[in-house]
Design a protein around this motif. Structure first.
Motif, PDB file in Angstrom:
ATOM      1  N   TYR A 109     -67.233 107.273  21.871  1.00  0.00           N
ATOM      2  CA  TYR A 109     -67.393 106.602  20.144  1.00  0.00           C
ATOM      3  C   TYR A 109     -66.683 107.043  20.162  1.00  0.00           C
ATOM      4  O   TYR A 109     -66.408 108.274  19.740  1.00  0.00           O
ATOM      5  N   ILE A 141     -65.475 107.702  15.646  1.00  0.00           N
ATOM      6  CA  ILE A 141     -65.438 107.366  14.231  1.00  0.00           C
ATOM      7  C   ILE A 141     -64.673 107.787  13.406  1.00  0.00           C
ATOM      8  O   ILE A 141     -63.683 109.030  13.505  1.00  0.00           O
ATOM      9  N   TYR A 172     -63.823 108.710   9.828  1.00  0.00           N
ATOM     10  CA  TYR A 172     -64.156 109.450   8.135  1.00  0.00           C
ATOM     11  C   TYR A 172     -63.547 109.944   6.834  1.00  0.00           C
ATOM     12  O   TYR A 172     -62.183 109.959   7.518  1.00  0.00           O
ATOM     13  N   PRO A 198     -67.683 114.370   4.523  1.00  0.00           N
ATOM     14  CA  PRO A 198     -66.836 113.411   5.351  1.00  0.00           C
ATOM     15  C   PRO A 198     -68.354 111.491   5.065  1.00  0.00           C
ATOM     16  O   PRO A 198     -69.401 111.893   5.059  1.00  0.00           O
ATOM     17  N   ARG A 231     -66.921 101.871  19.689  1.00  0.00           N
ATOM     18  CA  ARG A 231     -66.761 102.035  20.874  1.00  0.00           C
ATOM     19  C   ARG A 231     -65.929 102.051  21.995  1.00  0.00           C
ATOM     20  O   ARG A 231     -65.008 101.577  21.679  1.00  0.00           O
ATOM     21  N   MET A 280     -71.514 110.225  23.836  1.00  0.00           N
ATOM     22  CA  MET A 280     -72.756 109.668  23.707  1.00  0.00           C
ATOM     23  C   MET A 280     -73.788 110.180  25.091  1.00  0.00           C
ATOM     24  O   MET A 280     -74.928 110.039  25.073  1.00  0.00           O
ATOM     25  N   ILE A 295     -70.319 115.799  17.227  1.00  0.00           N
ATOM     26  CA  ILE A 295     -68.554 114.963  16.938  1.00  0.00           C
ATOM     27  C   ILE A 295     -67.668 116.087  16.536  1.00  0.00           C
ATOM     28  O   ILE A 295     -68.016 117.416  16.204  1.00  0.00           O
ATOM     29  N   PHE A 347     -76.695 119.001  12.586  1.00  0.00           N
ATOM     30  CA  PHE A 347     -75.287 120.116  13.399  1.00  0.00           C
ATOM     31  C   PHE A 347     -74.497 120.626  11.599  1.00  0.00           C
ATOM     32  O   PHE A 347     -74.886 120.140  10.800  1.00  0.00           O
ATOM     33  N   PRO A 365     -77.842 112.910  12.904  1.00  0.00           N
ATOM     34  CA  PRO A 365     -77.184 111.786  14.144  1.00  0.00           C
ATOM     35  C   PRO A 365     -78.558 110.001  12.959  1.00  0.00           C
ATOM     36  O   PRO A 365     -79.571 110.744  13.036  1.00  0.00           O
ATOM     37  N   ARG A 412     -80.333 106.792  14.482  1.00  0.00           N
ATOM     38  CA  ARG A 412     -80.122 105.900  15.728  1.00  0.00           C
ATOM     39  C   ARG A 412     -80.139 104.501  14.786  1.00  0.00           C
ATOM     40  O   ARG A 412     -80.397 104.127  14.251  1.00  0.00           O
ATOM     41  N   GLY A 413     -79.133 103.957  15.461  1.00  0.00           N
ATOM     42  CA  GLY A 413     -79.015 102.140  15.478  1.00  0.00           C
ATOM     43  C   GLY A 413     -78.463 101.784  15.439  1.00  0.00           C
ATOM     44  O   GLY A 413     -77.641 102.103  16.132  1.00  0.00           O
ATOM     45  N   ASP A 421     -75.654 104.116  15.058  1.00  0.00           N
ATOM     46  CA  ASP A 421     -75.172 105.306  16.122  1.00  0.00           C
ATOM     47  C   ASP A 421     -74.236 106.716  15.537  1.00  0.00           C
ATOM     48  O   ASP A 421     -73.972 106.656  16.134  1.00  0.00           O
ATOM     49  N   THR A 422     -74.670 106.561  14.209  1.00  0.00           N
ATOM     50  CA  THR A 422     -73.499 107.658  13.457  1.00  0.00           C
ATOM     51  C   THR A 422     -73.971 108.570  12.667  1.00  0.00           C
ATOM     52  O   THR A 422     -75.127 108.954  13.749  1.00  0.00           O
ATOM     53  N   GLN A 423     -73.862 109.282  12.132  1.00  0.00           N
ATOM     54  CA  GLN A 423     -74.354 110.498  11.882  1.00  0.00           C
ATOM     55  C   GLN A 423     -73.639 110.470  10.455  1.00  0.00           C
ATOM     56  O   GLN A 423     -72.721 109.989   9.523  1.00  0.00           O
ATOM     57  N   PHE A 463     -73.668 112.667   6.499  1.00  0.00           N
ATOM     58  CA  PHE A 463     -73.305 114.187   6.287  1.00  0.00           C
ATOM     59  C   PHE A 463     -73.299 114.285   5.070  1.00  0.00           C
ATOM     60  O   PHE A 463     -73.655 113.542   4.477  1.00  0.00           O
TER      61      PHE A 463
END
Lengths: 113, 116
Positions: free
Chosen positions: A32, A34, A36, A44, A51, A95, A101, B34, B97, B99-100, B103-105, B107
């Protein structure tokens, strides 16, 4: 053009042109990814994700390309605007293992008037 | 959308003092958070994983006795920098994080710590 500074490489792009920011990720098990955007003094912000079962994903003015063979990720920004000036980080996550991350080194995008 | 807040946004302290930084998830629960630190013009480095109801997991090279993490509830994690020194001056950022479909985080806005 692209240059490498002391810590972050900088990409300078004319306003209105397309920007391409590249990233090499490290873990072949990452599934996965991403991108930012980080503006000065801020945390960020999520831009777009992809994915590992995909090789391209498009958002509004942004496209992410994934090449798993060479572990390469790119972010394309169409018609770059002054508000796009920021540092861009790619990030990878496994994942199946955890939500950690791992961030890439980052690229500063500088928009020329 | 999901929001993560941090407090304080900036803190200046004297060498040897301890500083507590809070990270809150505002409209969702986060069993995991985190903590990152970021030096100027550098990338974010993961320091530790904060786990609600259990001990934090620290990354290699991060002193757990210096960077105390407490995940007191499903919406709050705190990072305490103990006996801070000038080299601890940095930008500290938390994430949680979500979930959806992404599935991101998300900040937090970060905390700028300056140790004199």
């Amino acid at each position: 053009g692209e240059s490498v500074g002391l810590h972050l490489p900088t990409l300078s792009v004319q306003e209105g042109d397309n920007s391409i920011i590249n990233c090499a990720y490290s873990n072949s098990a990452s599934d996965y990814f991403i991108w930012y955007k980080q503006e000065s003094g801020k945390g960020p912000q999520f831009i777009i994700d992809i994915r590992s079962n995909m090789d391209k994903r498009q958002g509004q003015r942004v496209t992410v390309l994934l090449n798993k063979t060479v572990k390469h990720l790119s972010l394309q920004i169409a018609a770059t605007q002054p508000g796009d000036s920021a540092v861009y980080f790619c990030a990878e996550i496994n994942m199946n293992r955890d939500d950690k991350i791992i961030f890439g080194k980052g690229t500063r995008l500088h928009i020329l008037p | 959308g999901a929001v993560v807040s941090q407090h304080p946004s900036r803190v200046i302290c004297k060498s040897g003092t301890s500083v507590k930084i809070e990270c809150r998830s505002l409209d969702f629960q986060a069993t995991t958070m985190f903590w990152y630190r970021q030096f100027p013009k550098q990338s974010l480095m993961l320091m530790a994983t904060s786990n609600e109801g259990s001990k934090a997991t620290y990354e290699q090279g991060v002193e757990k006795d210096k960077f105390l993490i407490n995940h007191a509830s499903l919406t709050l994690s705190t990072l305490t920098v103990t006996s801070a020194h000038p080299e601890d001056s940095s930008f500290y950022i938390c994430s949680a994080p979500v979930r959806g479909w992404t599935d991101t985080q998300y900040f937090g806005p970060g905390t700028r710590l300056t140790v004199l």
